[in-house]
Design a protein around this motif. Sequence first.
Motif, short mmCIF file in Angstrom:
data_model
loop_
_atom_site.label_atom_id
_atom_site.label_comp_id
_atom_site.label_asym_id
_atom_site.label_seq_id
_atom_site.Cartn_x
_atom_site.Cartn_y
_atom_site.Cartn_z
N ALA A 1 67.65 122.49 8.73
CA ALA A 1 69.10 122.29 8.81
C ALA A 1 69.56 121.06 8.03
O ALA A 1 70.62 120.49 8.33
N LEU A 2 68.77 120.64 7.03
CA LEU A 2 69.13 119.41 6.30
C LEU A 2 70.49 119.53 5.62
O LEU A 2 71.23 118.54 5.53
N ALA A 3 70.82 120.74 5.16
CA ALA A 3 72.10 120.91 4.45
C ALA A 3 73.29 120.58 5.35
O ALA A 3 74.37 120.23 4.85
N ASP A 4 73.11 120.66 6.67
CA ASP A 4 74.22 120.40 7.60
C ASP A 4 74.25 118.95 8.08
O ASP A 4 75.11 118.57 8.88
N LEU A 5 73.28 118.13 7.66
CA LEU A 5 73.22 116.73 8.15
C LEU A 5 74.38 115.93 7.55
O LEU A 5 74.61 115.97 6.34
N PRO A 6 75.11 115.16 8.38
CA PRO A 6 76.16 114.29 7.81
C PRO A 6 75.53 113.28 6.84
O PRO A 6 74.35 112.94 6.98
N PRO A 7 76.31 112.78 5.86
CA PRO A 7 75.75 111.81 4.91
C PRO A 7 75.12 110.62 5.64
O PRO A 7 75.64 110.15 6.65
N LEU A 8 74.01 110.15 5.10
CA LEU A 8 73.33 109.01 5.73
C LEU A 8 74.16 107.74 5.55
O LEU A 8 74.78 107.52 4.50
N GLN A 9 74.16 106.91 6.57
CA GLN A 9 74.89 105.63 6.52
C GLN A 9 73.89 104.49 6.42
O GLN A 9 72.87 104.49 7.12
N TRP A 10 74.21 103.51 5.58
CA TRP A 10 73.31 102.38 5.34
C TRP A 10 74.03 101.08 5.61
O TRP A 10 75.21 100.95 5.29
N ARG A 11 73.31 100.10 6.13
CA ARG A 11 73.85 98.75 6.30
C ARG A 11 73.99 98.15 4.91
O ARG A 11 73.15 98.36 4.04
N ASP A 12 75.08 97.37 4.68
CA ASP A 12 75.21 96.64 3.41
C ASP A 12 74.14 95.57 3.35
O ASP A 12 73.62 95.13 4.37
N GLY A 13 73.86 95.08 2.16
CA GLY A 13 72.89 93.98 2.04
C GLY A 13 71.56 94.47 1.49
O GLY A 13 71.49 95.48 0.78
N ALA A 14 70.51 93.75 1.84
CA ALA A 14 69.19 94.03 1.26
C ALA A 14 68.12 93.85 2.33
O ALA A 14 68.34 93.17 3.35
N ALA A 15 66.97 94.47 2.09
CA ALA A 15 65.82 94.29 2.97
C ALA A 15 64.58 94.06 2.12
O ALA A 15 64.44 94.64 1.03
N VAL A 16 63.70 93.21 2.64
CA VAL A 16 62.45 92.87 1.96
C VAL A 16 61.33 93.00 2.98
O VAL A 16 61.50 92.62 4.14
N THR A 17 60.20 93.55 2.54
CA THR A 17 59.03 93.51 3.41
C THR A 17 57.88 92.87 2.64
O THR A 17 57.72 93.11 1.44
N VAL A 18 57.14 92.02 3.32
CA VAL A 18 56.01 91.32 2.70
C VAL A 18 54.76 91.62 3.53
O VAL A 18 54.79 91.52 4.76
N VAL A 19 53.69 91.98 2.83
CA VAL A 19 52.43 92.33 3.51
C VAL A 19 51.54 91.09 3.62
O VAL A 19 51.35 90.37 2.64
N LEU A 20 51.02 90.87 4.81
CA LEU A 20 49.99 89.85 5.02
C LEU A 20 48.64 90.58 5.02
O LEU A 20 48.42 91.48 5.85
N ALA A 21 47.79 90.23 4.05
CA ALA A 21 46.51 90.93 3.89
C ALA A 21 45.36 90.04 4.35
O ALA A 21 45.45 88.82 4.37
N ALA A 22 44.25 90.71 4.69
CA ALA A 22 43.06 90.00 5.16
C ALA A 22 42.33 89.34 3.99
O ALA A 22 42.48 89.75 2.83
N GLU A 23 41.53 88.33 4.30
CA GLU A 23 40.71 87.69 3.28
C GLU A 23 39.87 88.75 2.55
O GLU A 23 39.36 89.69 3.17
N HIS A 24 39.79 88.61 1.22
CA HIS A 24 39.02 89.51 0.35
C HIS A 24 39.61 90.92 0.22
O HIS A 24 38.94 91.81 -0.30
N TYR A 25 40.84 91.14 0.71
CA TYR A 25 41.50 92.41 0.41
C TYR A 25 41.94 92.37 -1.05
O TYR A 25 42.40 91.33 -1.49
N PRO A 26 41.80 93.44 -1.86
CA PRO A 26 41.43 94.79 -1.47
C PRO A 26 39.93 95.09 -1.59
O PRO A 26 39.51 96.17 -1.17
#
Length: 417
Positions: A309-334
Amino acid sequence: MRVLVIGSGAREHALVLALSRDPGVTAVLAAPGNAGIGRIAEQFPVDAASAEQVVALAKDQQVDLVVIGPEVPLVLGVADAVRDAGIACFGPSAAAARIEGSKAFAKDVMASAGVRTAHSEVVDSPADIDAALDRFGPTWVVKDDGLAAGKGVVVTADRDAARDHAAEIIENGHPVLLESFLDGPEVSLFCLVDGETVVPLLPAQDHKRVGDGDAGPNTGGMGAYTPLPWLPEGSVDRIVDEVVRPVAVEMVRRGCGFSGLLYAGLAMGAEGPAVVEFNCRFGDPETQAVLALLESPLGAALNAVATGALADLPPLQWRDGAAVTVVLAAEHYPASPRTGDVITGADDERVLHAGTKRRDDGALVSAGGRVLNVIGVGDDLGAARDSAYTTLAEIKLPGGHYRSDIGLAALEGRISL
Ligand code: GLY
């Protein structure tokens, strides 16, 4: 609606978090989950790749929707088994998941659909590697023609390194895919796809190399940001029109229509978008940033895809602004990540867990290469970065490392088309 999320990474933590914000979702369950997901969802010790176990759990817990996060269960047909059991499932069939599971299949679909992508050749004998390398590079792009969680790709100007990687893939029993190098900044565009219906999410950019300034080997992804201030207006529509919809239509024509999240990894070159890869699921770590800006109920969107039923889904709403994600990796990764280190300061809601577990004494310890992600949201990219790095500064992991430049080139205007 009771929703079961399959998987154990930060991507699944982000899905669980967004689903638990949806007022239409009455319960979120996770299998197998991780130490962070366990704070907000009931967890079950299930092998995500076992169709039998996933179906049994979904039935036992009377869930209305199963959401499959990682590619391995999808390629193995877990979504088919869930649907065969009469339960709605967000995730493509095994036949459709070949768009990620077999790079050669993806190339064939793209050729039929007229979608721009790198020229490629499959090599499956060590004796053919040198002649094939002569026809490519420098720069050489050497991929494992199978599932390798992003770590199977080597992009290098060093011919010996390209040859060594190709030989290692063949030694491990897989064919090698050699590709011409695509120039231009990369974009990850995730689209909800239900047959020929395509709904794009916000465009994001991953940082795949382990070190600042794109130094060092490729990883599963060290951080991401969304949206992309340097991407010209109209680009998302162009990518949908020139890339994603033609592929979705071609898959329907082949009798393996896609239902789920189609991830287009693109290089934005002078001639427009060209496909680096397709994935059959939400990307990690981009999802963690993209979902942080989603205001529409996620459960309703995923259920619309799962029920046709995706064709019937109302348009997606997004918050204004930006988002950042930062990964914390283990020693000797990868290369060879160390596990078992104690993590402190990671109880914040803006911390999404990936490779973590609780020790018997209750301590939170590292249990994988990418240990956790922090999320920063702000009115602009600078504010989102500040928020993410402020949260990260509170977290202690012996030997842990992260990139300090996630989103920085975009913020400083150093990315242009
Ligand atoms: N962001 C890379 C991936 O999800 O494969």
